[in-house]
Scaffold this motif. Structure first.
Motif, PDB file in Angstrom:
ATOM      1  N   PRO A  97     -17.354  33.861 -24.078  1.00 32.61           N
ATOM      2  CA  PRO A  97     -16.569  34.964 -23.420  1.00 32.61           C
ATOM      3  C   PRO A  97     -16.195  34.842 -21.882  1.00 32.61           C
ATOM      4  O   PRO A  97     -14.996  35.055 -21.548  1.00 32.61           O
ATOM      5  CB  PRO A  97     -17.455  36.257 -23.688  1.00 32.61           C
ATOM      6  CG  PRO A  97     -18.387  35.664 -24.659  1.00 32.61           C
ATOM      7  CD  PRO A  97     -18.643  34.382 -24.882  1.00 32.61           C
ATOM      8  N   VAL A  98     -16.940  34.012 -21.144  1.00 36.32           N
ATOM      9  CA  VAL A  98     -16.649  33.766 -19.677  1.00 36.32           C
ATOM     10  C   VAL A  98     -15.183  32.631 -19.644  1.00 36.32           C
ATOM     11  O   VAL A  98     -14.460  33.019 -18.931  1.00 36.32           O
ATOM     12  CB  VAL A  98     -17.714  32.951 -19.099  1.00 36.32           C
ATOM     13  CG1 VAL A  98     -17.392  32.380 -17.763  1.00 36.32           C
ATOM     14  CG2 VAL A  98     -19.108  33.772 -19.096  1.00 36.32           C
ATOM     15  N   LEU A 124     -24.860  34.699 -13.595  1.00 38.06           N
ATOM     16  CA  LEU A 124     -25.180  35.928 -13.034  1.00 38.06           C
ATOM     17  C   LEU A 124     -25.385  36.965 -14.349  1.00 38.06           C
ATOM     18  O   LEU A 124     -26.084  37.825 -14.432  1.00 38.06           O
ATOM     19  CB  LEU A 124     -23.697  36.490 -12.525  1.00 38.06           C
ATOM     20  CG  LEU A 124     -23.623  37.739 -11.935  1.00 38.06           C
ATOM     21  CD1 LEU A 124     -24.639  38.215 -11.025  1.00 38.06           C
ATOM     22  CD2 LEU A 124     -22.314  38.338 -11.329  1.00 38.06           C
ATOM     23  N   MET A 125     -24.630  36.607 -15.511  1.00 34.35           N
ATOM     24  CA  MET A 125     -24.898  37.238 -16.657  1.00 34.35           C
ATOM     25  C   MET A 125     -26.392  37.109 -17.196  1.00 34.35           C
ATOM     26  O   MET A 125     -27.065  38.103 -17.526  1.00 34.35           O
ATOM     27  CB  MET A 125     -24.055  36.407 -17.731  1.00 34.35           C
ATOM     28  CG  MET A 125     -23.382  37.347 -18.796  1.00 34.35           C
ATOM     29  SD  MET A 125     -22.237  36.524 -19.959  1.00 34.35           S
ATOM     30  CE  MET A 125     -22.292  37.141 -21.531  1.00 34.35           C
ATOM     31  N   ASN A 126     -26.760  35.756 -17.123  1.00 33.09           N
ATOM     32  CA  ASN A 126     -28.366  35.628 -17.540  1.00 33.09           C
ATOM     33  C   ASN A 126     -29.151  36.482 -16.669  1.00 33.09           C
ATOM     34  O   ASN A 126     -30.153  37.119 -16.996  1.00 33.09           O
ATOM     35  CB  ASN A 126     -28.644  34.224 -17.136  1.00 33.09           C
ATOM     36  CG  ASN A 126     -27.814  33.396 -18.369  1.00 33.09           C
ATOM     37  OD1 ASN A 126     -27.400  33.688 -19.353  1.00 33.09           O
ATOM     38  ND2 ASN A 126     -27.690  32.047 -18.058  1.00 33.09           N
ATOM     39  N   GLN A 127     -28.938  36.336 -15.190  1.00 33.82           N
ATOM     40  CA  GLN A 127     -29.631  37.189 -14.431  1.00 33.82           C
ATOM     41  C   GLN A 127     -29.849  38.656 -14.592  1.00 33.82           C
ATOM     42  O   GLN A 127     -30.706  39.296 -14.509  1.00 33.82           O
ATOM     43  CB  GLN A 127     -29.073  36.908 -12.899  1.00 33.82           C
ATOM     44  CG  GLN A 127     -29.986  37.597 -11.659  1.00 33.82           C
ATOM     45  CD  GLN A 127     -29.364  37.342 -10.514  1.00 33.82           C
ATOM     46  OE1 GLN A 127     -29.229  36.358  -9.997  1.00 33.82           O
ATOM     47  NE2 GLN A 127     -29.260  38.525  -9.785  1.00 33.82           N
ATOM     48  N   TYR A 128     -28.692  39.295 -15.027  1.00 35.34           N
ATOM     49  CA  TYR A 128     -28.715  40.716 -15.118  1.00 35.34           C
ATOM     50  C   TYR A 128     -29.358  40.941 -16.508  1.00 35.34           C
ATOM     51  O   TYR A 128     -30.059  41.936 -16.779  1.00 35.34           O
ATOM     52  CB  TYR A 128     -27.289  41.210 -15.213  1.00 35.34           C
ATOM     53  CG  TYR A 128     -27.174  41.933 -13.945  1.00 35.34           C
ATOM     54  CD1 TYR A 128     -27.317  43.070 -13.401  1.00 35.34           C
ATOM     55  CD2 TYR A 128     -26.415  40.851 -12.858  1.00 35.34           C
ATOM     56  CE1 TYR A 128     -26.902  43.614 -11.989  1.00 35.34           C
ATOM     57  CE2 TYR A 128     -26.187  41.015 -11.571  1.00 35.34           C
ATOM     58  CZ  TYR A 128     -26.360  42.449 -11.172  1.00 35.34           C
ATOM     59  OH  TYR A 128     -26.337  42.671  -9.981  1.00 35.34           O
ATOM     60  N   GLU A 129     -29.309  40.094 -17.530  1.00 32.96           N
ATOM     61  CA  GLU A 129     -29.857  40.177 -18.773  1.00 32.96           C
ATOM     62  C   GLU A 129     -31.405  40.087 -18.640  1.00 32.96           C
ATOM     63  O   GLU A 129     -32.240  40.915 -19.219  1.00 32.96           O
ATOM     64  CB  GLU A 129     -29.287  39.364 -20.011  1.00 32.96           C
ATOM     65  CG  GLU A 129     -28.015  39.669 -20.293  1.00 32.96           C
ATOM     66  CD  GLU A 129     -27.332  38.704 -21.236  1.00 32.96           C
ATOM     67  OE1 GLU A 129     -26.063  38.914 -21.421  1.00 32.96           O
ATOM     68  OE2 GLU A 129     -27.971  37.672 -21.426  1.00 32.96           O
ATOM     69  N   GLY A 141     -27.207  47.879 -13.026  1.00 34.01           N
ATOM     70  CA  GLY A 141     -26.397  48.123 -14.203  1.00 34.01           C
ATOM     71  C   GLY A 141     -25.590  46.757 -14.241  1.00 34.01           C
ATOM     72  O   GLY A 141     -25.947  45.712 -13.473  1.00 34.01           O
ATOM     73  N   ILE A 142     -24.472  46.772 -14.817  1.00 38.02           N
ATOM     74  CA  ILE A 142     -23.371  45.571 -14.800  1.00 38.02           C
ATOM     75  C   ILE A 142     -22.882  45.531 -13.500  1.00 38.02           C
ATOM     76  O   ILE A 142     -22.786  46.039 -12.583  1.00 38.02           O
ATOM     77  CB  ILE A 142     -22.334  45.959 -15.860  1.00 38.02           C
ATOM     78  CG1 ILE A 142     -21.418  46.810 -15.477  1.00 38.02           C
ATOM     79  CG2 ILE A 142     -22.795  46.016 -17.220  1.00 38.02           C
ATOM     80  CD1 ILE A 142     -19.965  46.594 -15.800  1.00 38.02           C
ATOM     81  N   MET A 172     -14.825  40.624 -17.985  1.00 37.58           N
ATOM     82  CA  MET A 172     -15.816  40.164 -19.095  1.00 37.58           C
ATOM     83  C   MET A 172     -17.202  40.888 -19.143  1.00 37.58           C
ATOM     84  O   MET A 172     -17.330  41.459 -20.215  1.00 37.58           O
ATOM     85  CB  MET A 172     -16.226  38.415 -18.718  1.00 37.58           C
ATOM     86  CG  MET A 172     -17.198  38.028 -19.889  1.00 37.58           C
ATOM     87  SD  MET A 172     -18.186  36.907 -19.180  1.00 37.58           S
ATOM     88  CE  MET A 172     -19.225  37.815 -18.118  1.00 37.58           C
ATOM     89  N   PHE A 173     -17.711  41.251 -18.036  1.00 34.23           N
ATOM     90  CA  PHE A 173     -18.838  42.169 -17.727  1.00 34.23           C
ATOM     91  C   PHE A 173     -18.469  43.473 -18.377  1.00 34.23           C
ATOM     92  O   PHE A 173     -19.394  44.046 -19.076  1.00 34.23           O
ATOM     93  CB  PHE A 173     -19.211  42.502 -16.386  1.00 34.23           C
ATOM     94  CG  PHE A 173     -20.152  41.061 -16.043  1.00 34.23           C
ATOM     95  CD1 PHE A 173     -21.275  40.631 -16.490  1.00 34.23           C
ATOM     96  CD2 PHE A 173     -19.761  40.309 -14.971  1.00 34.23           C
ATOM     97  CE1 PHE A 173     -21.946  39.721 -16.253  1.00 34.23           C
ATOM     98  CE2 PHE A 173     -20.426  39.227 -14.534  1.00 34.23           C
ATOM     99  CZ  PHE A 173     -21.623  38.804 -14.975  1.00 34.23           C
TER     100      PHE A 173
END
Lengths: 177, 289
Positions: A97-98, A124-129, A141-142, A172-173
């Protein structure tokens, strides 16, 4: 654990997971992760840029976190899980998706920075998850547009002016939410 | 760039390696973000790097909260500092300093111990730790720990008091005073851009006030303004007993003058000495506004 004073340098064995495959090789102490990825494993998607940790073109994920492979000793890859841009693409060849979002937003011009940008956004996606599973870590949040900009501070792009790259990450987020 | 590397897996192995190489040409490699740049530019003949990245020791890599405060292992990364809730809430100066360091990618690997031991006058995390009056644990090859306050840790430009048989093992910051009601704590970094910047001037401060708004404890440290990071002790003492919100213009200037008395900046590629002094004076005043 032994220092060699002879001219033949000692080789160090490193074993790690590269794009979900277990690999191992013998290398000199001073080999950088960037060179190992490009020259030994022949994955050329990771770009050598400034060689000083300024431009982020060489960004890869180490245990899910974005790192400059030009400033990372390959011996320290031992036991780690490393993902390059080639590993971001799914096994059936379809884009992550990125990557899809970067394409959809026209966020690529010359493309040199793109693999590093994509890896940073994925980081960054991994960090938030992941932060939700780590006790004591800040949970948000996102990522907001400002947080995306802050996160991409170590990635330079000389073509796009960043707007479309940040648009792509933001979209994407929102979509992934 | 050419060197040999030793990869200790435990603290015991690490100390054995230090003991073995203490009389030779060796350097510690932590996050290596500064170190590799240095080696790329100035290769060192016959160098052995003692690699700290593979040492498995929670006291060396982790972070622990106690009644006394917070203890960080020297190998704790800048990213871990940024992500820690306790640090963000109770020691904002440290959170902000770590967040202003280099870039996301570099913060993943750069360590608090590396920032300290590089002993650069513009070290961001080190400056914040000086304002917090941190204590440094120096572990020697005998296994003994020597505690040194951060004020005495920096011996000069890029020099520390670490002996050849010692390593920085951990850093502790004291807990905020129990009666503290409010904290005024921030890291002001002045540079020519917002990211990837080495400070032209920096000021770290951590001021605690009681329920009446009276300053009960104050810490302020300056960066990139002298050969080492400096704790502005007289400026901090000056604030004790004053009401933070009621500090007069004259008192703000007196505080800034006292901060400035610790500065002895140089003129270099990034700024002139005069510019650094003027900026330091102005940002020191600005903390009450």
């Amino acid at each position: 654990m032994k220092k060699t004073k002879t001219k033949t340098e000692k080789l160090h064995e490193v074993s790690f997971t590269l794009n979900e495959k277990k690999v191992s090789c013998k290398i000199k102490a001073s080999v950088l992760l960037l060179d190992l990825i490009r020259d030994v494993f022949e994955l050329k998607g990771t770009k050598p840029g400034c060689g000083e940790g300024e431009c982020g073109a060489c960004t890869v994920l180490i245990n899910g976190a974005p790192v400059n492979s030009c400033l990372f000793l390959a011996v320290n890859a031992d036991g780690k899980n490393i993902t390059t841009i080639e590993g971001l693409t799914k096994s059936d060849g379809s884009l992550h998706p990125v990557q899809e979002s970067l394409v959809a937003h026209g966020a690529v011009q010359c493309g040199f920075c793109t693999s590093g940008m994509a890896m940073s956004i994925k980081g960054l996606m991994n960090q938030y998850e992941n932060s939700h599973n780590v006790p004591g870590e800040i949970k948000n949040g996102i990522p907001s547009r400002d947080e995306i900009k802050k996160h991409l501070e170590g990635n330079l792009c000389r073509c796009t002016g960043y707007v479309k790259i940040i648009d792509a990450a933001e979209a994407m987020f929102k979509q992934e939410q | 760039m050419n060197f040999e590397i030793i990869n200790p897996g435990t603290t015991k192995e690490l100390l054995a390696a230090v003991k073995k190489f203490q009389k030779e040409n060796f350097r510690f490699g932590a996050g290596c973000t500064d170190f590799l740049m240095e080696l790329k530019k100035n290769p060192s003949e016959g160098l052995t790097v003692i690699n700290l990245s593979q040492v498995k020791d929670a006291q060396f890599n982790g972070l622990k909260k106690s009644v006394k405060g917070l203890r960080m292992g020297a190998m704790l990364t800048a990213h871990k500092i940024v992500m820690n809730e306790e640090i963000k809430n109770k020691y904002p100066v440290l959170h902000n300093a770590a967040e202003s360091l280099a870039s996301t990618q570099i913060r993943q690997v750069a360590t608090v111990g590396g920032n300290m031991c590089t002993a650069s006058p513009s070290g961001d995390i080190a400056c914040a730790l000086a304002s917090l009056q941190a204590d440094c644990e120096l572990l020697s090859t005998t296994g003994k720990i020597r505690n040194v306050n951060i004020n005495s840790f920096f011996a000069g430009l890029r020099k520390t008091v670490l002996k050849k048989n010692e390593i920085l093992y951990g850093i502790s910051i004291p807990a905020n005073i129990k009666s503290t009601k409010n904290i005024f704590s921030n890291f002001i970094k002045v540079g020519t851009r917002r990211s990837m910047e080495c400070s032209v001037v920096s000021l770290a401060y951590h001021i605690q006030t009681d329920s009446n708004g009276i300053i009960i404890k104050a810490g302020a440290a300056i960066g990139a303004s002298a050969p080492t990071i400096r704790f502005a002790a007289t400026a901090c003492d000056f604030l004790i007993g004053k009401k933070f919100k009621n500090i007069t213009q004259k008192e703000k200037e007196e505080f800034a003058e006292k901060v400035l008395s610790y500065a002895s900046p140089i003129t270099d590629i990034r700024a002139t000495a005069g510019y650094r002094k003027e900026v330091l004076f102005n940002i020191s005043k600005s903390i009450f506004e």
